[in-house]
Design a protein around this motif. Structure first.
Motif, PDB file in Angstrom:
ATOM      1  N   LEU A  22      29.607  51.320  39.363  1.00 27.90           N
ATOM      2  CA  LEU A  22      28.508  51.098  38.423  1.00 27.90           C
ATOM      3  C   LEU A  22      27.372  52.083  38.681  1.00 27.90           C
ATOM      4  N   GLN A  23      27.086  52.326  39.951  1.00 29.72           N
ATOM      5  CA  GLN A  23      26.017  53.253  40.304  1.00 29.72           C
ATOM      6  C   GLN A  23      26.259  54.635  39.701  1.00 29.72           C
ATOM      7  N   TYR A  24      27.493  55.102  39.792  1.00 26.04           N
ATOM      8  CA  TYR A  24      27.823  56.439  39.301  1.00 26.04           C
ATOM      9  C   TYR A  24      28.066  56.494  37.797  1.00 26.04           C
ATOM     10  N   SER A  25      28.355  55.361  37.184  1.00 23.84           N
ATOM     11  CA  SER A  25      28.706  55.412  35.761  1.00 23.84           C
ATOM     12  C   SER A  25      27.569  55.032  34.833  1.00 23.84           C
ATOM     13  N   VAL A  26      26.750  54.047  35.205  1.00 21.56           N
ATOM     14  CA  VAL A  26      25.770  53.558  34.234  1.00 21.56           C
ATOM     15  C   VAL A  26      24.329  53.546  34.735  1.00 21.56           C
ATOM     16  N   SER A  27      24.071  53.999  35.962  1.00 21.86           N
ATOM     17  CA  SER A  27      22.684  54.036  36.434  1.00 21.86           C
ATOM     18  C   SER A  27      21.921  55.137  35.714  1.00 21.86           C
ATOM     19  N   ASP A  28      20.610  54.997  35.649  1.00 21.85           N
ATOM     20  CA  ASP A  28      19.772  55.998  34.993  1.00 21.85           C
ATOM     21  C   ASP A  28      19.887  57.361  35.652  1.00 21.85           C
ATOM     22  N   TYR A  29      20.252  57.374  36.923  1.00 24.66           N
ATOM     23  CA  TYR A  29      20.400  58.643  37.650  1.00 24.66           C
ATOM     24  C   TYR A  29      21.340  59.597  36.920  1.00 24.66           C
ATOM     25  N   GLU A  41      32.777  64.371  33.157  1.00 26.94           N
ATOM     26  CA  GLU A  41      34.105  63.979  33.628  1.00 26.94           C
ATOM     27  C   GLU A  41      33.999  62.921  34.733  1.00 26.94           C
ATOM     28  N   LYS A  42      33.023  63.117  35.632  1.00 29.42           N
ATOM     29  CA  LYS A  42      32.828  62.140  36.689  1.00 29.42           C
ATOM     30  C   LYS A  42      32.355  60.796  36.119  1.00 29.42           C
ATOM     31  N   HIS A  43      31.487  60.883  35.106  1.00 31.94           N
ATOM     32  CA  HIS A  43      31.003  59.676  34.442  1.00 31.94           C
ATOM     33  C   HIS A  43      32.181  58.894  33.855  1.00 31.94           C
ATOM     34  N   LYS A  44      33.070  59.611  33.187  1.00 32.01           N
ATOM     35  CA  LYS A  44      34.252  58.981  32.594  1.00 32.01           C
ATOM     36  C   LYS A  44      35.134  58.366  33.684  1.00 32.01           C
ATOM     37  N   VAL A  50      35.302  51.122  37.273  1.00 30.07           N
ATOM     38  CA  VAL A  50      34.658  49.803  37.287  1.00 30.07           C
ATOM     39  C   VAL A  50      35.694  48.718  37.035  1.00 30.07           C
ATOM     40  N   GLY A  51      36.388  48.821  35.916  1.00 29.12           N
ATOM     41  CA  GLY A  51      37.401  47.826  35.580  1.00 29.12           C
ATOM     42  C   GLY A  51      38.550  47.795  36.570  1.00 29.12           C
ATOM     43  N   LYS A  52      38.946  48.981  37.053  1.00 32.17           N
ATOM     44  CA  LYS A  52      40.053  49.048  38.002  1.00 32.17           C
ATOM     45  C   LYS A  52      39.713  48.372  39.327  1.00 32.17           C
ATOM     46  N   SER A  53      38.426  48.284  39.616  1.00 26.85           N
ATOM     47  CA  SER A  53      37.995  47.726  40.895  1.00 26.85           C
ATOM     48  C   SER A  53      37.966  46.203  40.903  1.00 26.85           C
ATOM     49  N   TYR A 148      21.070  49.227  46.366  1.00 29.22           N
ATOM     50  CA  TYR A 148      20.595  50.594  46.115  1.00 29.22           C
ATOM     51  C   TYR A 148      19.161  50.624  45.596  1.00 29.22           C
ATOM     52  N   THR A 149      18.835  49.768  44.654  1.00 26.83           N
ATOM     53  CA  THR A 149      17.501  49.788  44.059  1.00 26.83           C
ATOM     54  C   THR A 149      16.427  49.426  45.077  1.00 26.83           C
ATOM     55  N   ALA A 150      16.676  48.406  45.895  1.00 31.05           N
ATOM     56  CA  ALA A 150      15.724  48.037  46.939  1.00 31.05           C
ATOM     57  C   ALA A 150      15.558  49.183  47.929  1.00 31.05           C
ATOM     58  N   TYR A 151      16.648  49.871  48.224  1.00 31.10           N
ATOM     59  CA  TYR A 151      16.612  51.030  49.125  1.00 31.10           C
ATOM     60  C   TYR A 151      15.699  52.117  48.571  1.00 31.10           C
ATOM     61  N   VAL A 152      15.874  52.449  47.305  1.00 31.49           N
ATOM     62  CA  VAL A 152      15.051  53.487  46.674  1.00 31.49           C
ATOM     63  C   VAL A 152      13.584  53.069  46.638  1.00 31.49           C
TER      64      VAL A 152
END
Length: 208
Positions: A22-29, A41-44, A50-53, A148-152
């Motif tokens: 989720l962090q790599y696919s849908v975060s604002d980053y 390509e990485k986003h895809k 996500v689903g595979k996990s 992750y968000t609390a870390y940032v």
């Protein structure tokens, strides 16, 4: 109150893997890199991950865990929110739903900041490490990827990522050390307490 260490649960790694995806696919980053073919390509790739996990056996394990720890979870809305996120992720790829689940959990972290919920953050995987020189001891917090968000928001870089844990960046103040030692003494198992004698003694003196 019953303490639960989420890292000790057999399903934790699966939960962490979903959060990474989720962090790599849908975060604002990821918006920063929309013009990069490689990033697209990485986003895809991570959207598919996500689903595979999502593991049916993990779903059953989490449901059983929630049933057996209902009272404890009432006292840790962050843990309950993280587990519910995993349970609510659809197997079918749905970026809109993924993003909503992800952002809702980020908001939950903001609603329950570390400073006011130290014990709960420790139960969710935060750990303490020390760096010391002579009689001086700095205690810093290391965050799991699930927080992750609390870390940032406590000093970490928003482009940082390590599987499982992120770099320790949040140095505890003396007041925070005393508070955490009182609420979660087990968090200090690997800390040289003798180097914190002056800090902890001050708390004892205030009681007198």
């Amino acid at each position: 109150m019953k303490r639960i260490d989420l890292l000790e649960q057999p399903f934790y790694r699966d939960v962490a893997q979903v959060m990474i995806a989720l962090q790599y696919s849908v975060s604002d980053y990821n918006k920063i890199w929309v013009d990069s073919e490689y990033a697209r390509e990485k986003h895809k790739y991570w959207l598919e991950e996500v689903g595979k996990s999502i593991n049916p056996q993990t779903i059953k394990a989490i449901q059983e865990f929630k049933k057996n720890n209902e009272e404890a979870l009432k006292d840790n809305p962050l843990m309950e929110g993280l587990l519910n996120l995993y349970l609510n992720v659809p197997k079918e790829e749905n970026e809109e739903v993924y993003k909503k689940l992800y952002e809702d959990f980020q908001q939950l972290q903001r609603k329950y900041p570390f400073q006011d919920n130290m014990a709960n953050y420790f139960d969710l995987g935060c750990r303490l490490i020390e760096s010391s020189m002579g009689r001086v001891c700095d205690v810093t917090v290391i965050y799991p990827i699930t927080l992750y968000t609390a870390y940032v928001e406590n000093g970490g870089r928003d482009d940082d990522h390590r599987y499982g844990y992120l770099f320790p960046v949040q140095r505890l103040t003396e007041n925070e050390i005393r508070k955490m030692y009182k609420e979660v003494p087990e968090a200090f198992k690997k800390i040289n307490i003798s180097l914190l004698d002056d800090v902890l003694r001050e708390d004892d003196e205030e009681k007198e």
